[in-house]
Design a protein around this motif. Structure first.
Motif, PDB file in Angstrom:
ATOM      1  N   SER A  11       0.832  -1.208   0.000  1.00 28.65           N
ATOM      2  CA  SER A  11       0.000   0.000   0.000  1.00 28.65           C
ATOM      3  C   SER A  11       0.862   1.253   0.000  1.00 28.65           C
ATOM      4  O   SER A  11       0.588   2.226  -0.710  1.00 28.65           O
ATOM      5  CB  SER A  11      -0.913   0.020   1.223  1.00 28.65           C
ATOM      6  OG  SER A  11      -1.774  -1.070   1.212  1.00 28.65           O
ATOM      7  N   MET A  15       1.115   4.115  -2.923  1.00 31.70           N
ATOM      8  CA  MET A  15       0.920   5.544  -2.666  1.00 31.70           C
ATOM      9  C   MET A  15       2.083   6.356  -3.205  1.00 31.70           C
ATOM     10  O   MET A  15       1.892   7.427  -3.794  1.00 31.70           O
ATOM     11  CB  MET A  15       0.764   5.785  -1.164  1.00 31.70           C
ATOM     12  CG  MET A  15      -0.575   5.369  -0.624  1.00 31.70           C
ATOM     13  SD  MET A  15      -0.740   5.612   1.149  1.00 31.70           S
ATOM     14  CE  MET A  15      -0.259   7.294   1.341  1.00 31.70           C
ATOM     15  N   ILE A  16       3.286   5.859  -3.032  1.00 31.00           N
ATOM     16  CA  ILE A  16       4.456   6.596  -3.512  1.00 31.00           C
ATOM     17  C   ILE A  16       4.444   6.688  -5.024  1.00 31.00           C
ATOM     18  O   ILE A  16       4.733   7.733  -5.606  1.00 31.00           O
ATOM     19  CB  ILE A  16       5.750   5.920  -2.997  1.00 31.00           C
ATOM     20  CG1 ILE A  16       5.881   6.124  -1.497  1.00 31.00           C
ATOM     21  CG2 ILE A  16       6.974   6.455  -3.727  1.00 31.00           C
ATOM     22  CD1 ILE A  16       7.007   5.344  -0.854  1.00 31.00           C
ATOM     23  N   LEU A  18       1.755   6.352  -7.062  1.00 32.49           N
ATOM     24  CA  LEU A  18       0.564   6.965  -7.645  1.00 32.49           C
ATOM     25  C   LEU A  18       0.305   8.398  -7.196  1.00 32.49           C
ATOM     26  O   LEU A  18      -0.458   9.101  -7.842  1.00 32.49           O
ATOM     27  CB  LEU A  18      -0.655   6.110  -7.322  1.00 32.49           C
ATOM     28  CG  LEU A  18      -0.635   4.701  -7.931  1.00 32.49           C
ATOM     29  CD1 LEU A  18      -1.842   3.919  -7.475  1.00 32.49           C
ATOM     30  CD2 LEU A  18      -0.568   4.768  -9.434  1.00 32.49           C
ATOM     31  N   CYS A  19       0.915   8.861  -6.130  1.00 36.17           N
ATOM     32  CA  CYS A  19       0.639  10.218  -5.641  1.00 36.17           C
ATOM     33  C   CYS A  19       0.962  11.312  -6.660  1.00 36.17           C
ATOM     34  O   CYS A  19       0.161  12.232  -6.822  1.00 36.17           O
ATOM     35  CB  CYS A  19       1.373  10.477  -4.337  1.00 36.17           C
ATOM     36  SG  CYS A  19       0.474   9.854  -2.925  1.00 36.17           S
ATOM     37  N   PRO A  20       2.094  11.270  -7.355  1.00 36.89           N
ATOM     38  CA  PRO A  20       2.315  12.308  -8.360  1.00 36.89           C
ATOM     39  C   PRO A  20       1.265  12.299  -9.455  1.00 36.89           C
ATOM     40  O   PRO A  20       0.830  13.361  -9.921  1.00 36.89           O
ATOM     41  CB  PRO A  20       3.702  11.984  -8.909  1.00 36.89           C
ATOM     42  CG  PRO A  20       4.356  11.212  -7.839  1.00 36.89           C
ATOM     43  CD  PRO A  20       3.271  10.449  -7.169  1.00 36.89           C
ATOM     44  N   SER A  21       0.817  11.125  -9.878  1.00 38.91           N
ATOM     45  CA  SER A  21      -0.197  11.079 -10.921  1.00 38.91           C
ATOM     46  C   SER A  21      -1.526  11.611 -10.403  1.00 38.91           C
ATOM     47  O   SER A  21      -2.259  12.268 -11.148  1.00 38.91           O
ATOM     48  CB  SER A  21      -0.356   9.654 -11.448  1.00 38.91           C
ATOM     49  OG  SER A  21      -0.779   8.798 -10.415  1.00 38.91           O
ATOM     50  N   PHE A  22      -1.854  11.386  -9.143  1.00 37.55           N
ATOM     51  CA  PHE A  22      -3.070  11.954  -8.566  1.00 37.55           C
ATOM     52  C   PHE A  22      -2.977  13.480  -8.527  1.00 37.55           C
ATOM     53  O   PHE A  22      -3.950  14.174  -8.826  1.00 37.55           O
ATOM     54  CB  PHE A  22      -3.304  11.426  -7.156  1.00 37.55           C
ATOM     55  CG  PHE A  22      -3.736   9.991  -7.098  1.00 37.55           C
ATOM     56  CD1 PHE A  22      -4.441   9.403  -8.136  1.00 37.55           C
ATOM     57  CD2 PHE A  22      -3.446   9.227  -5.995  1.00 37.55           C
ATOM     58  CE1 PHE A  22      -4.846   8.081  -8.078  1.00 37.55           C
ATOM     59  CE2 PHE A  22      -3.849   7.906  -5.921  1.00 37.55           C
ATOM     60  CZ  PHE A  22      -4.540   7.326  -6.970  1.00 37.55           C
ATOM     61  N   ALA A  23      -1.812  13.994  -8.183  1.00 37.70           N
ATOM     62  CA  ALA A  23      -1.642  15.451  -8.124  1.00 37.70           C
ATOM     63  C   ALA A  23      -1.769  16.068  -9.506  1.00 37.70           C
ATOM     64  O   ALA A  23      -2.385  17.123  -9.676  1.00 37.70           O
ATOM     65  CB  ALA A  23      -0.291  15.795  -7.509  1.00 37.70           C
TER      66      ALA A  23
END
Length: 99
Positions: A11, A15-16, A18-23
């Protein structure tokens, strides 16, 4: 326990990754640039100089900060040694108690 740690690990890795893509998906890529400045209106002396250095050159501020942090650590370490020797704690000659 091992499976929970494995899930937690994966998990965290997701998060590491996928976080830039979410931003970027939230519109973070096309936002206006942000200008970071320090408010120097109520400052004087060395604090004003320090804030002006931050406003004028982030690189010089970074170099000076990188130099000052270890110097401050050494000063505090020497002061701690002096105070500990003053109150009777001797860390320079240590006898091993465990045999």
């Amino acid at each position: 326990m091992k499976s929970r740690l494995s899930k937690l690990w994966w998990s965290l890795m997701a998060m590491i990754v996928l976080c830039p893509s979410f931003a970027l998906a939230a519109g973070g890529g096309g936002a206006a640039p942000i200008v970071l400045v320090a408010d120097t209106r109520k400052l004087s002396g060395i604090l004003a100089w320090w804030a002006n250095l931050y406003n004028e050159s982030h690189f010089q501020f970074m170099i000076l900060t990188v130099i000052l942090i270890p110097v401050t650590g050494v000063i505090f370490g020497v002061l701690a040694d002096i105070i500990m020797s003053w109150i009777g704690i001797d860390l320079k000659s240590r006898d091993l108690a465990e045999h």
